[in-house]
Design an enzyme around this catalytic site. Structure first.
Site, PDB file in Angstrom:
ATOM      1  N   ASP A   7       0.862  -1.187   0.000  1.00 57.33           N
ATOM      2  CA  ASP A   7       0.000   0.000   0.000  1.00 57.33           C
ATOM      3  C   ASP A   7       0.896   1.233   0.000  1.00 57.33           C
ATOM      4  O   ASP A   7       2.043   1.195   0.466  1.00 57.33           O
ATOM      5  CB  ASP A   7      -0.918   0.015   1.226  1.00 57.33           C
ATOM      6  CG  ASP A   7      -1.934   1.160   1.159  1.00 57.33           C
ATOM      7  OD1 ASP A   7      -2.622   1.272   0.131  1.00 57.33           O
ATOM      8  OD2 ASP A   7      -2.030   1.937   2.124  1.00 57.33           O
ATOM      9  N   GLU A   9       0.746   5.753   0.498  1.00 60.21           N
ATOM     10  CA  GLU A   9       0.039   7.007   0.751  1.00 60.21           C
ATOM     11  C   GLU A   9       0.709   8.071  -0.102  1.00 60.21           C
ATOM     12  O   GLU A   9       1.915   8.005  -0.373  1.00 60.21           O
ATOM     13  CB  GLU A   9       0.080   7.390   2.229  1.00 60.21           C
ATOM     14  CG  GLU A   9      -0.555   6.374   3.170  1.00 60.21           C
ATOM     15  CD  GLU A   9      -2.030   6.152   2.935  1.00 60.21           C
ATOM     16  OE1 GLU A   9      -2.682   7.050   2.352  1.00 60.21           O
ATOM     17  OE2 GLU A   9      -2.541   5.091   3.326  1.00 60.21           O
ATOM     18  N   GLU A  50      -6.905  17.558   1.387  1.00 59.03           N
ATOM     19  CA  GLU A  50      -7.817  16.404   1.411  1.00 59.03           C
ATOM     20  C   GLU A  50      -7.055  15.116   1.681  1.00 59.03           C
ATOM     21  O   GLU A  50      -7.522  14.247   2.431  1.00 59.03           O
ATOM     22  CB  GLU A  50      -8.567  16.288   0.085  1.00 59.03           C
ATOM     23  CG  GLU A  50      -9.518  17.441  -0.207  1.00 59.03           C
ATOM     24  CD  GLU A  50      -8.818  18.642  -0.839  1.00 59.03           C
ATOM     25  OE1 GLU A  50      -7.568  18.590  -0.984  1.00 59.03           O
ATOM     26  OE2 GLU A  50      -9.517  19.602  -1.188  1.00 59.03           O
ATOM     27  N   HIS A 151      -5.599   6.219   7.617  1.00 62.67           N
ATOM     28  CA  HIS A 151      -4.955   5.330   6.654  1.00 62.67           C
ATOM     29  C   HIS A 151      -3.444   5.418   6.821  1.00 62.67           C
ATOM     30  O   HIS A 151      -2.873   6.501   6.887  1.00 62.67           O
ATOM     31  CB  HIS A 151      -5.337   5.726   5.226  1.00 62.67           C
ATOM     32  CG  HIS A 151      -6.747   5.429   4.869  1.00 62.67           C
ATOM     33  ND1 HIS A 151      -7.137   4.267   4.244  1.00 62.67           N
ATOM     34  CD2 HIS A 151      -7.887   6.138   5.090  1.00 62.67           C
ATOM     35  CE1 HIS A 151      -8.445   4.279   4.060  1.00 62.67           C
ATOM     36  NE2 HIS A 151      -8.922   5.406   4.563  1.00 62.67           N
ATOM     37  N   ASP A 156      -2.315  -0.673   6.619  1.00 61.04           N
ATOM     38  CA  ASP A 156      -3.275  -1.101   5.604  1.00 61.04           C
ATOM     39  C   ASP A 156      -2.784  -2.337   4.855  1.00 61.04           C
ATOM     40  O   ASP A 156      -3.584  -3.197   4.475  1.00 61.04           O
ATOM     41  CB  ASP A 156      -3.552   0.032   4.618  1.00 61.04           C
ATOM     42  CG  ASP A 156      -4.499   1.076   5.186  1.00 61.04           C
ATOM     43  OD1 ASP A 156      -4.876   0.947   6.366  1.00 61.04           O
ATOM     44  OD2 ASP A 156      -4.853   2.028   4.461  1.00 61.04           O
TER      45      ASP A 156
END
Length: 233
Positions: A7, A9, A50, A151, A156
């Site tokens: 994963d 980010e 965001e 997250h 994750d």
């Protein structure tokens, strides 16, 4: 078979955005080995507000902790994943971000040295019409994710590894649903034939830029929420 559940980010979505965290766990012959790869990365650009709300990572924190830039970790990252099948939820997003980083360093793309399995696509095929976010799949398979307030790439990937092994470990609700449909048969559908003679409608098509912007937003919905309804099969 060696698999790496992965994963990332990022600073946001779309062209020019960068990876700020990578988390991976190793699975061999369907067993977690305990090996993992985890790095925070300075993106050399701002982070969208965001995106920061989703993962909680700020530029100030990355600078305070002395996070390296991607070029400094690229070789070790590629060495860790090389030759493995990558297991990713919404692989198109993460692989796209990885390939953009590799392109900046004139390195080969992910597909040239790794296989890729998209658990988002797998879940949609198994549970058509159902919610297939990571949180929804945790609920379906009774996997505890109560510690997941924000997250994070490593957390994750660890949760996704549990979800993937549960999804591929035995009979699923899909088999039961197919059996029910076969027993119940199909319902009769009556169509008003007058509708077939309706006047031709004028269709205003989206521009290429509008389609690209729309797809980028759906990428983020797929990755971070319950999945875009428009993409469910």
């Amino acid at each position: 078979m060696r698999q790496i559940v992965l994963d990332t980010e990022t600073t946001g979505i779309g062209e020019g955005h960068r990876i700020i965290e990578i988390g991976c766990v190793e699975v061999i012959e369907r067993k977690l080995t305990g090996r993992h790869y985890h790095r925070y990365i300075h993106p050399q650009r701002d982070i969208d507000a965001e995106a920061q709300e989703v993962h909680g990572i700020s530029i100030e924190w990355l600078e305070e902790t002395g996070a390296p830039v991607f070029a400094q970790v690229a070789d070790e990252f590629r060495e860790f994943i090389a030759g493995a099948e990558l297991v990713i939820h919404n692989a198109a997003f993460d692989v796209g971000m990885m390939d953009a980083e590799f392109d900046r360093l004139n390195l080969t793309k992910t597909a040239q040295f790794c296989g890729v399995l998209d658990t988002l696509k797998l879940a949609r095929d198994m549970f058509p019409g159902s919610r297939v976010s990571l949180d929804a799949l945790c609920k379906r398979y009774d996997i505890d994710n109560s510690h997941r307030e924000l997250h994070g790439a490593l957390l994750d990937s660890e949760i996704l590894a549990e979800v993937y092994l549960a999804m591929t470990g035995g009979q699923t609700d899909l088999a039961l649903a197919v059996e029910d449909n076969q027993q119940g048969g199909a319902a009769d559908i009556n169509i008003d034939e007058s509708l077939l003679n309706a006047a031709e409608l004028v269709v205003v098509r989206a521009s290429d830029d509008e389609i690209q912007a729309h797809e980028q937003m759906l990428d983020l919905v797929d990755k971070k929420s319950e999945g875009a309804l428009w993409r469910r099969s």
